[in-house]
Enzyme design. Structure first.
Site, PDB file in Angstrom:
ATOM      1  CD  GLU A  79     -50.865  16.491 -54.293  1.00 28.75           C
ATOM      2  OE1 GLU A  79     -50.969  17.729 -54.357  1.00 28.75           O
ATOM      3  OE2 GLU A  79     -51.487  15.710 -55.028  1.00 28.75           O
ATOM      4  CE  LYS A 259     -53.980  16.779 -58.394  1.00 26.32           C
ATOM      5  NZ  LYS A 259     -53.066  17.085 -57.281  1.00 26.32           N
ATOM      6  CG  ASP A 275     -63.944   1.925 -58.303  1.00 29.17           C
ATOM      7  OD1 ASP A 275     -62.923   2.603 -58.533  1.00 29.17           O
ATOM      8  OD2 ASP A 275     -64.505   1.233 -59.170  1.00 29.17           O
ATOM      9  CG  HIS A 372     -48.167  22.640 -52.800  1.00 29.44           C
ATOM     10  ND1 HIS A 372     -48.529  21.333 -52.971  1.00 29.44           N
ATOM     11  CD2 HIS A 372     -49.281  23.371 -53.045  1.00 29.44           C
ATOM     12  CE1 HIS A 372     -49.806  21.264 -53.315  1.00 29.44           C
ATOM     13  NE2 HIS A 372     -50.287  22.488 -53.367  1.00 29.44           N
TER      14      HIS A 372
END
Length: 427
Positions: A79, A259, A275, A372
């Site tokens: 991202e 998130k 992990d 963004h």
């Protein structure tokens, strides 16, 4: 097709590619792409049916100050805005004195689950009477961890209802993540339970809940630091606190809030060979409080200070598993000055808090899309084939457009190249 894939796991990567190409019609170009990305060394042994290596970019976030030490943080992510946001957030928090991070505990829990239990009390009493024996069995199943100062610490029983009972074993796994170690101990305990209680176990497996591996990161930001004008700074602080509160009240907002935190957390976990799926599961389970999913972090306005707090379950390790197989992990540990799981836990929590601060501040001020957009436009420039020297020029031109698309990017790139050719011709 079934015949073509018979004994597929025994084939070499080259043979697997040939089978896939023939069966699924891969072009020569597509085959070459897969071949070029195939890794040497241990990578083909890590997973079943290895074909090629799917690469993700690694960068470093800078400006982190945690517990009065400066850090560079390796992050692996696809991202575009994640590392930029983490570095930006860290810089602002460093100006406020930096982040404080503390590990509450670092233990792993696993379960031996029994089914068809008629009377829970009989199991509970037996385990209580034989606790030392069961812990000794667990120790004997993995004596090396005991020699290093770790090993099983406690065992308890829980009535899950409907005839299911869980025997929960808690283990100090030292520097390892500890999954294999835990499962070995649990299976040893299960065998004793089956032989002495004559109860068949349904399964024995570690839990990824991570509630005994909690880490908290905190920071206090002077309100005046948030803007040049005090009135503007106070308004920003108020809006950040309000947005944080919404994530406590509304699960729909909390999902996106968390998130954003995990954008940073996952990127560090991956870079450190751990992990990330286990960490994601633990974090989202921990976010459910009072039977409602809530934001993992909280920002509160306390006088002239904006205080942020983030607590995360972080059952990570610095030895064993992929940390030893992936060559980059040891380099990344050195870059981040990581020498213990506790170091890593503190740093991950700090990254999550900085990531959250950057996101929530942008959200209530300029809007999340502004930051963004620049990164997305740069990706668009690369998508249409801009070279490294052309990307900044094309990105700058695309940023002037309201909603740039691929067609416009291609046209602008042609103009840029034509202009360069004209310049060269005049020389």
């Amino acid at each position: 097709m079934e015949a073509a894939f018979s004994q597929f796991y025994k084939r070499t990567p080259e043979q697997r590619l040939a089978i896939l190409a023939d069966t699924l019609g891969l072009s020569e170009t597509e085959q070459q792409e897969l071949k070029q990305r195939a890794a040497q060394g241990d990578a083909p042994l890590l997973i079943e049916n290895y074909l090629t290596t799917y690469q993700l970019p690694e960068g470093v976030a800078v400006n982190f100050r945690v517990n009065d030490h400066d850090y560079v943080v390796p992050m692996v992510t696809e991202e575009p805005s994640v590392i930029a946001a983490a570095s930006n957030g860290a810089k602002q928090l460093a100006q406020a004195g930096g982040i404080t991070a503390a590990v509450h505990s670092r233990l792993l829990t696993g379960q031996v689950v029994l089914s068809d239990v008629k009377v829970f009390a009989s199991i509970d009493d037996w385990v209580a009477l034989h606790q030392d024996e069961l812990l000794d069995v667990a120790k004997q199943a993995h004596p090396s961890i005991v020699k290093r100062g770790g090993g099983p610490k406690s065992i308890r029983t829980r009535d899950l209802g409907e005839g299911f009972v869980s025997l929960d074993l808690t283990v100090d796994v030292q520097a390892a993540m500890g999954a294999n170690m835990m499962n070995t101990m649990l299976e040893a305990i299960a065998e004793v339970v089956q032989n002495k209680l004559h109860h068949t176990t349904l399964f024995s497996i570690l839990s990824n809940a991570g509630v005994q591996s909690l880490t908290t990161a905190t920071v206090s930001v002077p309100v005046a630091q948030l803007a040049d004008e005090l009135a503007d700074a106070q308004q920003i602080a108020k809006r950040i606190a309000q947005a944080s509160r919404i994530a406590q009240l509304d699960p729909m907002r909390a999902v996106t809030h968390n998130k954003g935190i995990m954008n940073g957390v996952d990127a560090v976990v991956i870079a450190m060979g751990n992990d990330w799926r286990a960490i994601e599961s633990a974090a989202h389970a921990f976010a459910v409080k009072d039977n409602q999913y809530r934001g993992l972090s909280q920002w509160q306005l306390e006088g002239d200070q904006l205080t942020g707090t983030l607590t995360l379950p972080l059952p990570v390790g610095t030895v064993g598993g992929a940390t030893k197989v992936l060559p980059l992990v040891s380099i990344n540990q050195k870059l981040a000055q990581i020498s213990s799981p506790e170091d890593l836990m503190r740093l991950i929590a700090a990254v999550g808090l900085a990531q959250n601060f950057a996101a929530i501040k942008a959200l209530v001020t300029s809007g999340i899309q502004k930051g963004h957009m620049k990164m997305q436009v740069r990706s668009l420039a690369m998508t249409v084939g801009a070279t490294p020297s052309e990307v900044p020029v094309l990105t700058g031109q695309l940023m002037s457009l309201k909603d740039p698309n691929e067609s416009q990017a291609k046209q602008l790139l042609i103009k840029i190249r034509n202009n360069e050719e004209e310049k060269h011709a005049k020389r």
